[in-house]
Motif scaffolding. Structure first.
Motif, PDB file in Angstrom:
ATOM      1  N   THR A   1     -13.990   0.295  -1.137  1.00 32.01           N
ATOM      2  CA  THR A   1     -12.955  -0.262  -2.016  1.00 32.01           C
ATOM      3  C   THR A   1     -13.599  -1.019  -3.178  1.00 32.01           C
TER       4      THR A   1
ATOM      5  N   GLU B   1      -5.741  -3.438   6.097  1.00 31.52           N
ATOM      6  CA  GLU B   1      -5.080  -3.528   4.780  1.00 31.52           C
ATOM      7  C   GLU B   1      -5.399  -4.867   4.123  1.00 31.52           C
TER       8      GLU B   1
ATOM      9  N   GLU C   1      -0.406   7.145   0.582  1.00 25.91           N
ATOM     10  CA  GLU C   1      -1.678   7.798   0.253  1.00 25.91           C
ATOM     11  C   GLU C   1      -2.844   6.831   0.500  1.00 25.91           C
ATOM     12  N   GLU C   2      -2.664   5.608   0.038  1.00 24.50           N
ATOM     13  CA  GLU C   2      -3.729   4.605   0.212  1.00 24.50           C
ATOM     14  C   GLU C   2      -3.962   4.322   1.700  1.00 24.50           C
ATOM     15  N   LYS C   3      -2.880   4.302   2.448  1.00 22.76           N
ATOM     16  CA  LYS C   3      -3.021   4.047   3.886  1.00 22.76           C
ATOM     17  C   LYS C   3      -3.774   5.185   4.563  1.00 22.76           C
TER      18      LYS C   3
ATOM     19  N   THR D   1      -5.955   7.195   3.147  1.00 20.23           N
ATOM     20  CA  THR D   1      -7.378   7.113   2.758  1.00 20.23           C
ATOM     21  C   THR D   1      -8.092   6.066   3.603  1.00 20.23           C
TER      22      THR D   1
ATOM     23  N   VAL E   1     -12.566   8.829  -6.033  1.00 27.75           N
ATOM     24  CA  VAL E   1     -11.319   8.137  -6.375  1.00 27.75           C
ATOM     25  C   VAL E   1     -11.166   8.033  -7.894  1.00 27.75           C
TER      26      VAL E   1
ATOM     27  N   PHE F   1       0.841  -1.199   0.000  1.00 21.65           N
ATOM     28  CA  PHE F   1       0.000   0.000   0.000  1.00 21.65           C
ATOM     29  C   PHE F   1       0.874   1.246   0.000  1.00 21.65           C
TER      30      PHE F   1
ATOM     31  N   ASN G   1     -10.365  -5.468  -3.101  1.00 21.02           N
ATOM     32  CA  ASN G   1      -9.883  -5.130  -4.452  1.00 21.02           C
ATOM     33  C   ASN G   1      -9.871  -6.366  -5.336  1.00 21.02           C
TER      34      ASN G   1
END
Ligand SMILES: Cc1ncc(C[n+]2csc(CCOP(=O)(O)OP(=O)(O)O)c2C)c(N)n1
Ligand SMILES: [Mg+2]
Length: 1036
Positions: free
Chosen positions: A306, A495, A263-265, A267, A375, A260, A502
């Motif tokens: 997600t 995560e 940035e993804e973390k 979010t 997104v 990850f 995903n």
């Protein structure tokens, strides 16, 4: 099964990405057959040890060596070189050098060309490693650490599969070693501890090597554990498709694939903040209100977001969701993004309701919202379908609506519209409708091309422990029937959850098949906020009290990684709290509660802007003579060339043609006329149910089958007009609950379609009772949502026994909302207004023409109401049950009541009795009356529309015969059928001036007798009563 060893190219060791491509490229389009191609060179083939399983293995090695000699172990390299150089069988092999061996040791080994080989051990070791890899792929999930509490086993089994080398506690090296010893030394695999550092070639069915094609055993085990035994448990090896299995393996085995960005973390953290603080806010403000909070599974919000983000990225622009109570308000607020003040004002008990009807509690309401996905920057529409308390009942409804939305936008592959279904663990395992819905998932007329299922598996159902609630290891096992992969994930590892979501969304967009995400979590509070969980789950809840909330854990992790700092984290929290506070302040301005703000399926353009029907009238439901003739001629022909139909069918079509010539219709033709004419007007018609294409009674034949060409069919209804709407007629799976729910959902999507569900026999509707009771009957009252679904329920006492006889009219009539004791004002009576006010329409037509009209009226009305039709069986072929075109021409209408038109009507004063009846018994009564020559004395009046009750017309009819007794006649038993519904209403109609007598079967427990003779005797007895003018004398 697609076989790996079919040609050399497939045996080449591949990188992860290569494998996916290669396998999918080589997947044959035609049936997959295995052709063993044994083409390795003669000296190798002649080796004595090349037999059985080991020969397959050696063959694989050999092809790999041919491709690249370095890709196999050195010992194999030497062996194949020797063999190819012509070494005699048995002499080519050199025992492998120890892994730590130096070059000189290797040279030494090469020199020992004549030494006795230990080939069997080598082959067995490699096979053992292959088996080990496969064991992890199949059973690794059983030892994955899925329970955030660390006290329960997600699969209800604490044992470790015998073929997996692992320990429950990875940190306990001693346990690990002991397990390894048991499994190796003389154990399962025949490997021993010294093998741990040997290098093994990896099979092409694993991706743990990354770019390496061989790894030491120790590393192989480590990587398998990383892939399958951490916080994600992947269940997929039951899938009968190699390409799909490879796809999944690649997603979970590839080293380092779960990465990850910062940035993804961030979010993810922000989404967890919203999810967590939303529940906390509700708790602070309304601590004693039921809300079925999400605490313990806050990760659901980032999980859903997600799935939606990824799907949107893949081209989806409409997501339809169904979910139970748990976390629903949170989903509305943070996924669908319903205005917070609209949610908060639902907690205000003093607000008055603006809409008619009962309304519903806040955690059942639906929602529809179009917005920009931040997104992907693409438009996305989200709809959450309103649902009853009945868990899982909404599943097929969501699927039906999704199918309809796909249909209307021409999305034949499900690339633009998709569904997400949420489930509780207990309900997912326990409710049969889940299974019924899964079985629709791959049927051509019902598939939505893949649903993402998300289970909030808090390991409890209300107060029930999962060990008492299911017999399957996981609550998700039902999904295995459709080969859906199941991703179990520890919900305290956000995560891992996001990664899995995903993958699930990608799976759906790649294979268009169902997939399940099982969020293994816990429930921090009781079932609702008022419940005390310690009564029943003391130990679990002791542990839960100690459990750090996931937001806190994840925030600490990100702070320790330097991804965010403490002030940033606190600021994120403060920001969202402020949003909630401001919305709360605004919610106090709301003065009135509007359920219509919670509509899940708006019909733009159908109503006026304030949601009212555009008129309160209904035009004539008749047709022009040309249209009737045209539809009739297509219905009696085969509109395609070179198409051979069955001889029996030719006769049926010929009879239809003759009817058209004589301007008459039977039941089947009347239905044809109704459907065909609506198609001309652009109305999609969809008829679904068991065996509806032909018709249970072999009367319909809407799909013709070429007798010479397999699966060649023709639907004449789709050959009627140049720009007609399309007609769908589909035999369903053998399900009522699932299929009726599906069709209800289909009908929900648009008012411009006629959606019909036909029960095989009317009594089978009771296995769909939940859809009838919870959705069809009260749907509009609860959710201000109209629905024009039509139920065709074959009904009639025909001596066929207790089953197959009664569609249980009494049940439908009992649920009608018209008041039996109140006579509507007849001066300004409007039949359309009466229809508008009712909850559903119940009819029992006695003529094909009336059946035709009521079907067309369903669409020509300016609003939509469910329509229940009791349909005939023997009347389908009854020579008198025919109608003339004249009854169907422009200007004609559905007749709610068909009054007496014979001799009795000519001299009403002389009539001694009026028999009111409905449906098929009319034909028995007229036959009997004729036989007794009582046409002048007894009038027979047919009530075609039972509900809403035609008070106005029946009053006229009763008043017309002032000297007559009134009786209700039915073929059903007294405690069944229509009597209890009709009697008080008829009495109200005549101002209770006279009694309403009964002629019919006695009360009974079963709907009908199983004895033919008794059936006939009963019928005769009721006819005797009906025509015995002294029958009621003693009772008067
Ligand atoms: C068909 C049906 N039967 C019974 C109930 C009563 N009920 C409401 S919630 C619940 C437990 C549900 O457990 P689960 O599916 O695990 O969801 P959770 O509440 O744990 O999220 C039960 C039995 C219901 N709502 N629907
Ligand atoms: Mg549960």
């Amino acid at each position: 099964m697609f076989h790996l060893r079919t040609c050399a190219t497939k045996l080449r060791p591949l990188t992860a990405s290569q494998t996916i491509k290669t396998v999918s490229q080589h997947r044959p389009a035609t049936p997959r057959t295995f052709q063993p191609i044994r083409c390795y060179s003669a000296p190798v083939a002649a080796e004595p040890f090349l037999s059985g399983t080991s020969s397959n293995y050696v063959e694989e090695m050999y092809y790999a060596w041919l491709e690249n000699p370095k890709s196999v172990h050195k010992s194999w390299d030497i062996f194949f070189r020797n063999a190819n150089a012509g070494a005699a069988p048995g002499t080519a092999y050199q025992s492998p050098p120890p892994l730590s061996a130096s070059l000189s040791a290797l040279t030494h080994a090469q020199a020992l060309v004549q030494a006795q080989p230990n080939v069997d051990k080598l082959v067995e070791d490699h096979l053992a490693v292959q088996s080990l890899v496969r064991a992890y792929q199949i059973r690794g999930h059983h030892v994955a650490q899925l329970d955030p509490l660390g006290i329960l086993d997600a699969d209800l089994d604490s044992s470790v599969p015998a073929d997996i080398i692992t320990s429950a506690d990875k940190l306990d090296l001693a346990v690990f070693k002991e397990r390894l010893r048991v499994l190796t030394v003389g154990g399962f695999y025949g490997l021993d501890e010294s093998d741990l550092d040997k290098v093994f070639h990896l099979p092409t069915t694993t991706f743990i090597g990354g770019n390496e094609s061989a790894l030491p055993l120790r590393e192989i085990i480590r990587r398998l554990e990383m892939a399958y035994c951490q916080h994600i448990g992947v269940e997929f090896m039951f899938i009968n498709d190699l390409e799909q299995c490879q796809w999944i393996r690649q997603k979970f085995e590839t080293p380092g694939i779960m990465q990850f960005t910062s940035e993804e973390k961030r979010t993810l953290l922000a989404r967890l903040v919203r999810s967590t603080r939303f529940e906390e806010f509700l708790h602070r403000k309304w601590s004693s209100e039921k809300r079925f909070g999400l605490e313990g599974c806050e990760v659901l919000i980032p999980a859903l977001k997600t799935i939606i983000d990824k799907s949107s990225e893949k081209g989806v622009d409409y997501v339809i969701m169904g979910m139970p109570h748990r976390g629903r308000l949170n989903v509305l607020a943070n996924v669908i993004r319903k205005e917070l003040e609209q949610i908060f004002c639902q907690f205000d008990s003093k607000l008055e309701a603006a809409d008619e009807g009962s309304g519903d509690v806040k955690y059942h309401l639906g929602m529809y919202h179009r917005r920009i996905n931040r997104v992907t920057d693409r438009n996305i529409t989200l709809s959450l379908v309103a649902n009853p308390s009945h868990l899982e009942a909404v599943d097929p409804v969501v699927q039906g609506k999704t199918k309809a939305e796909q249909f209307y936008c021409g999305d034949i592959e499900g690339k633009k519209v998709m569904s997400i279904l949420l489930h509780g663990d207990a309900a997912f395992a326990g409710q049969g409708i889940v299974y019924e819905t899964f079985h629709l998932s791959d049927l051509p007329s019902y598939t939505t091309h893949g649903t993402v299922h998300v289970v909030v598996n808090n390991q409890i159902g209300f107060t029930t422990d999962p060990r008492m609630a299911r017999s399957s290891p996981y609550p998700t096992d039902v999904a295995r029937v459709v080969n859906a992969p199941i991703f179990h994930v520890n919900a305290d590892d956000p995560e891992a959850v996001v990664y899995v979501c995903n993958v699930a969304a990608e799976w759906r967009s790649t294979f268009h098949k169902d997939v399940v995400v099982d969020l293994v979590c816990y429930r921090r509070n009781g079932h609702n906020e008022m419940d005390e969980p310690m009564f029943t789950q003391p130990l679990m809840y002791k542990q839960i009290r100690k459990q750090k909330p996931v937001l806190q854990k994840y925030a600490e992790l990100l702070i320790s990684q330097g991804v965010v700092n403490q002030p940033e984290y606190e600021e994120e929290i403060a920001k969202y709290d402020k949003i909630c506070e401001e919305a709360h302040a605004r919610s106090k301005d709301e003065k009135i509660l509007h359920i219509k703000h919670w509509l899940d399926s708006p019909w733009p353009g159908f109503f006026t802007l304030d949601g009212q029907p555009r008129s309160m009238t209904c035009p004539s439901t008749g047709l022009s003579e040309e249209d009737l003739t045209h539809i009739g001629s297509v219905a009696s022909s085969v509109p395609v060339e070179d198409f051979t139909i069955h001889g029996g069918l030719s006769r049926i079509l010929k009879t239809r043609g003759e009817m058209v010539k004589t301007r008459t219709v039977d039941w089947a033709l009347a239905e044809y006329m109704a459907f065909g004419s609506l198609l001309k007007e652009g109305i999609h018609v969809r008829l679904s149910g068991q065996d509806v294409e032909r018709g249970t009674f072999s009367h319909r034949h809407h799909i013709l089958h070429d007798q010479n060409v397999d699966k060649r069919t023709c639907i004449p209804m789709n050959h009627l007009w140049p720009n007609q709407a399309s007609y769908t007629v589909c035999n369903s799976s053998l399900s009522e609950y699932g299929v009726l729910g599906f069709e209800l959902g289909f009908a929900m999507a648009s008012p411009n379609s006629l959606v019909l569900w036909e029960a095989q026999f009317g009594d089978f509707h009771n296995t769909a009772q939940c859809i009838i009771d919870q959705f069809i009957c009260p749907g509009q009252a609860k959710w201000v949502r109209q629905n024009g679904i039509v139920l065709l329920l074959p009904h009639g006492m025909e001596g066929m026994g207790p089953e197959h006889s009664s569609a249980r009219p009494e049940r439908f009539l009992q649920m009608c909302n018209d008041d039996p004791d109140v006579l509507p004002k007849l001066e300004d009576f409007s039949d359309v207004r009466q229809l508008y006010d009712c909850n559903w329409i119940v009819v029992n037509c006695s003529t094909p023409a009336n059946f035709f009209h009521v079907l067309r009226r369903q669409i020509l009305l300016p609003f939509r109401k469910p329509l229940i039709i009791f349909t005939p069986k023997s009347l389908l072929r009854h020579p008198e049950a025919r109608s003339g075109f004249d009854e169907m021409l422009s200007g004609t209408h559905f007749q709610r009541v068909i009054p007496e038109a014979g001799a009795a009507a000519q001299d009403p004063m002389g009539v001694r009795r009026v028999l009111f009846c409905t449906g098929k018994v009319y034909y028995d009564l007229t036959r009997e009356r004729k036989a007794r020559h009582m046409e002048a004395e007894v009038a027979i009046t047919r009530v075609e529309q039972l509900s809403p009750f035609p008070f106005d017309l029946l009053q006229q009819e009763a008043e017309k015969y002032p000297n007559a007794e009134l009786a209700w006649c039915q073929e059903e038993h007294k405690n069944q059928g229509y009597y209890d519904y009709v009697k008080p209403r008829l009495r109200t109609t005549i101002n209770r001036a006279k009694p309403v007598w009964y002629a019919g079967r006695d009360p009974a427990a079963a709907p009908a007798t199983g004895n033919k003779k008794t059936h006939v005797t009963e019928l005769q007895r009721l006819l005797d009563t009906a025509f015995n003018l002294d029958a009621y004398k003693a009772l008067a």
